[in-house]
Design a protein around this motif. Structure first.
Motif, PDB file in Angstrom:
ATOM      1  N   PHE A   1      90.404 -13.964  20.000  1.00  0.00           N
ATOM      2  CA  PHE A   1      90.523 -14.334  18.591  1.00  0.00           C
ATOM      3  C   PHE A   1      89.347 -13.740  17.825  1.00  0.00           C
ATOM      4  O   PHE A   1      88.215 -13.754  18.318  1.00  0.00           O
ATOM      5  N   GLY A   2      89.617 -13.257  16.606  1.00  0.00           N
ATOM      6  CA  GLY A   2      88.553 -12.628  15.828  1.00  0.00           C
ATOM      7  C   GLY A   2      87.775 -13.612  14.998  1.00  0.00           C
ATOM      8  O   GLY A   2      86.783 -14.188  15.451  1.00  0.00           O
ATOM      9  N   ALA A   3      88.221 -13.851  13.782  1.00  0.00           N
ATOM     10  CA  ALA A   3      87.474 -14.722  12.874  1.00  0.00           C
ATOM     11  C   ALA A   3      88.421 -15.311  11.846  1.00  0.00           C
ATOM     12  O   ALA A   3      89.522 -14.801  11.629  1.00  0.00           O
ATOM     13  N   VAL A   4      87.947 -16.375  11.225  1.00  0.00           N
ATOM     14  CA  VAL A   4      88.751 -17.016  10.186  1.00  0.00           C
ATOM     15  C   VAL A   4      87.826 -17.401   9.040  1.00  0.00           C
ATOM     16  O   VAL A   4      86.672 -17.769   9.264  1.00  0.00           O
ATOM     17  N   SER A   5      88.346 -17.286   7.830  1.00  0.00           N
ATOM     18  CA  SER A   5      87.545 -17.728   6.678  1.00  0.00           C
ATOM     19  C   SER A   5      88.245 -18.905   6.013  1.00  0.00           C
ATOM     20  O   SER A   5      88.976 -18.728   5.044  1.00  0.00           O
ATOM     21  N   SER A   6      88.058 -20.093   6.571  1.00  0.00           N
ATOM     22  CA  SER A   6      88.652 -21.289   5.966  1.00  0.00           C
ATOM     23  C   SER A   6      87.940 -21.585   4.656  1.00  0.00           C
ATOM     24  O   SER A   6      86.723 -21.427   4.558  1.00  0.00           O
TER      25      SER A   6
ATOM     26  N   SER B   1      92.032 -25.411   9.768  1.00  0.00           N
ATOM     27  CA  SER B   1      91.438 -24.252  10.431  1.00  0.00           C
ATOM     28  C   SER B   1      92.187 -23.936  11.732  1.00  0.00           C
ATOM     29  O   SER B   1      92.341 -24.805  12.594  1.00  0.00           O
TER      30      SER B   1
ATOM     31  N   ILE C   1      91.301 -22.141  14.268  1.00  0.00           N
ATOM     32  CA  ILE C   1      90.507 -22.162  15.506  1.00  0.00           C
ATOM     33  C   ILE C   1      90.337 -23.611  15.982  1.00  0.00           C
ATOM     34  O   ILE C   1      90.409 -23.896  17.182  1.00  0.00           O
TER      35      ILE C   1
ATOM     36  N   GLU D   1      86.145 -15.471  21.730  1.00  0.00           N
ATOM     37  CA  GLU D   1      85.940 -15.111  20.320  1.00  0.00           C
ATOM     38  C   GLU D   1      84.477 -14.774  20.076  1.00  0.00           C
ATOM     39  O   GLU D   1      83.586 -15.398  20.657  1.00  0.00           O
ATOM     40  N   PRO D   2      84.225 -13.779  19.219  1.00  0.00           N
ATOM     41  CA  PRO D   2      82.840 -13.580  18.788  1.00  0.00           C
ATOM     42  C   PRO D   2      82.426 -14.810  17.990  1.00  0.00           C
ATOM     43  O   PRO D   2      83.261 -15.434  17.331  1.00  0.00           O
ATOM     44  N   VAL D   3      81.142 -15.170  18.040  1.00  0.00           N
ATOM     45  CA  VAL D   3      80.682 -16.369  17.328  1.00  0.00           C
ATOM     46  C   VAL D   3      80.734 -16.165  15.809  1.00  0.00           C
ATOM     47  O   VAL D   3      80.964 -17.104  15.054  1.00  0.00           O
ATOM     48  N   HIS D   4      80.582 -14.918  15.371  1.00  0.00           N
ATOM     49  CA  HIS D   4      80.509 -14.684  13.918  1.00  0.00           C
ATOM     50  C   HIS D   4      81.822 -15.011  13.213  1.00  0.00           C
ATOM     51  O   HIS D   4      82.883 -15.095  13.832  1.00  0.00           O
ATOM     52  N   GLY D   5      81.715 -15.175  11.897  1.00  0.00           N
ATOM     53  CA  GLY D   5      82.892 -15.452  11.084  1.00  0.00           C
ATOM     54  C   GLY D   5      83.515 -14.172  10.539  1.00  0.00           C
ATOM     55  O   GLY D   5      83.296 -13.080  11.104  1.00  0.00           O
TER      56      GLY D   5
HETATM   57  N1  GGG Z   1      84.893 -16.215  15.396  1.00  0.00           N
HETATM   58  C1  GGG Z   1      84.571 -17.496  15.042  1.00  0.00           C
HETATM   59  C2  GGG Z   1      84.731 -17.808  13.579  1.00  0.00           C
HETATM   60  O1  GGG Z   1      85.635 -17.373  12.897  1.00  0.00           O
HETATM   61  N2  GGG Z   1      83.764 -18.554  13.105  1.00  0.00           N
HETATM   62  C3  GGG Z   1      83.799 -19.075  11.809  1.00  0.00           C
HETATM   63  C4  GGG Z   1      84.426 -20.412  11.904  1.00  0.00           C
HETATM   64  O2  GGG Z   1      84.413 -21.060  12.918  1.00  0.00           O
HETATM   65  N3  GGG Z   1      84.975 -20.838  10.872  1.00  0.00           N
HETATM   66  C5  GGG Z   1      85.693 -22.043  10.865  1.00  0.00           C
HETATM   67  C6  GGG Z   1      86.852 -21.814  10.002  1.00  0.00           C
HETATM   68  O3  GGG Z   1      86.731 -20.981   9.103  1.00  0.00           O
HETATM   69  O4  GGG Z   1      87.876 -22.446  10.200  1.00  0.00           O
END
Ligand code: GGG
Length: 332
Positions: free
Chosen positions: A65-70, A80, A82, A257-261
Motif C-alpha cells: 500500500f502506498g499512501a492516503v491523504s485523509s 481512512s 488504511i 507500506e512506506p511510513v510516509h504519507g
Molecule cells: N503510507 C502510510 C500513510 O499513508 N500514512 C499517512 C496516514 O497514515 N494517514 C492516515 C490517513 O490519511 O488516513
C-alpha cells in the motif's frame, strides 16, 4: 506468488509502481494485482476501500500500500482506508524498524542504531470511537488484555531473534487502567521468554531517549498512537520519513507500506523517495514470504544507491524517483 498493489493517493502512485518493478526484477514470478483505495478513490466512487479491493487483498494474502491523504475534517461516509484495512484484516502488529544507513546527522553512537518499534495496530485511539457529549468532544482509548498480549508475544518473538531486549513503552502513571493493562499483559507474556531482558519506559522519556540515545534500544512495544508518533521520531535516525518502511501483520494477511504519507506538495513531480516503499517490500519478503535472502538483496541495493549519493531532494540530493530506481536495479 500474488501481490495486491494499492498505490493510493499522491506520491503513493509514484513509489509503489517503482517498488513493484524492483520486486519483479528479483522475483519475476510475483503476479501484481492492481486495486484502488484512498481519498481520490472515495471521491470517484464514494468508498475509500471498495469491497473489490478487500477481495483482492484476501485472494493475494499480501499487499503493498502506498499512501492516503485523509481529510482532517469529518466527511460523511469517509473512513481512512488504511485504518479500515488494519481492522478488517485484523492486522494486529505494525512493525517499524529504524536502522542507521549513514544518511542523517552522524556521531559515533549513531552507527549502532538498529531498533524495532512494535506498534499495536487495531486499538487505542485508532478504535475511532469519537463522539460529542454536550460540549465535550470524547475519544475512547480501547485497550484489551487479549490484544496487548498478542502484540506482546510477537514483540517478544522478534526480540528473542534479535538482541533479546524489550522495552515496554506506556504512560501507566497517568493512565493506570488502560496503559497498566497493556504493560501487565506484555509482562505476563514475557514470563515465557526468560532470555529476553524486559524494561519499561514512560512514553515521554522514551521520546527523549530515542532522540538522544537511540542505540540503547532493541525492540520497543507500545500502544497504537504512541507507536505511530515514536516511529516517526525514530525515522530521523534512518534518514527521515522518505526512507522509513513498515509492515502490518495479521494471521492471514500482511500489508507493507512506506511510513510516509501522500506528500501532496511533491506529488506528480517525479522526485518522491522510493526507498521507504522498497524497504517495506523487503519486509514483506522477509517476514511474510520468508525469503530473507531476497529481502537482503533489495535492502543492500537500496542502501548502496543511497550511499553512492543517488538521493532524492528529501535527503539533500537532486535525483529523481526514476534515477534512484535505476541505481537500485543496477545493484541487485
Ligand atoms: N503510507 C502510510 C500513510 O499513508 N500514512 C499517512 C496516514 O497514515 N494517514 C492516515 C490517513 O490519511 O488516513
Amino acid at each position: 506468488m500474488k501481490l495486491c498493489v494499492i498505490p493510493g493517493d499522491g506520491v503513493g502512485r509514484e513509489v509503489i509502481p517503482a517498488a513493484v518493478e524492483v520486486l519483479q526484477r528479483v522475483l519475476p514470478e510475483v503476479q501484481a494485482i492492481e486495486a484502488d483505495a484512498g481519498w481520490a478513490c472515495f471521491q470517484r466512487c464514494g468508498n475509500a476501500l471498495p469491497d473489490e479491493t478487500k477481495r483482492k487483498i484476501s485472494e493475494a494474502g499480501a499487499a503493498l500500500f502506498g499512501a492516503v491523504s485523509s481529510p482532517s475534517k469529518r466527511v460523511e461516509g469517509y473512513r481512512s482506508p488504511i485504518i479500515q484495512m488494519r481492522q478488517h484484516f485484523d492486522l494486529y502488529a505494525n512493525v517499524r524498524p529504524t536502522k542507521n544507513f549513514g544518511l542523517g546527522e552522524q556521531d559515533s553512537s549513531q552507527s549502532k542504531i538498529d531498533l524495532l518499534i512494535m506498534r499495536e495496530n487495531t486499538q487505542g485511539l485508532y478504535a475511532q470511537r469519537e463522539y460529542m457529549r454536550g460540549d465535550e468532544a470524547v475519544a475512547e482509548r480501547v485497550i484489551t488484555v487479549a490484544a496487548s498480549a498478542r502484540i506482546g508475544r510477537i514483540a517478544l518473538e522478534m526480540a528473542n531473534a534479535r538482541r533479546k531486549r524489550l522495552t515496554i513503552v506506556h504512560k501507566a502513571n497517568i493512565l493506570p487502567l488502560t496503559d497498566g493493562t497493556f504493560r501487565d499483559a506484555v509482562r505476563e507474556e514475557a514470563r515465557a521468554y526468560p532470555d529476553v531482558a524486559i524494561n519499561e519506559m514512560l512514553v515521554d522519556t522514551a521520546a527523549l531517549q530515542i532522540g538522544i540515545r537511540p542505540a540503547q534500544f532493541d525492540v520497543i512495544v507500545t500502544t497504537n498512537l504512541f507507536g505511530d508518533i515514536l516511529s516517526d521520531l525514530a525515522a530521523m535516525h534512518c534518514g527521515g520519513m522518505g526512507v522509513a518502511p513498515s509492515l502490518n501483520i495479521g494471521a492471514q494477511v500482511a500489508i507493507a507500506e512506506p511510513v510516509h504519507g501522500s506528500a501532496p506538495d511533491i506529488a506528480g513531480k517525479g522526485i518522491a523517495n522510493p526507498a521507504g516503499a522498497l524497504l517495506a517490500t523487503a519486509m514483506l519478503l522477509q517476514h511474510h514470504w520468508r525469503k530473507p535472502d531476497v529481502a537482503a538483496r533489495i535492502e543492500r541495493a537500496v542502501v548502496g544507491a543511497l550511499e553512492a549519493g543517488v538521493r532524492t531532494p528529501d535527503l539533500g540530493g537532486n535525483a529523481t524517483t526514476r534515477e534512484v530506481v535505476a541505481a537500485v536495479m543496477s545493484r541487485l
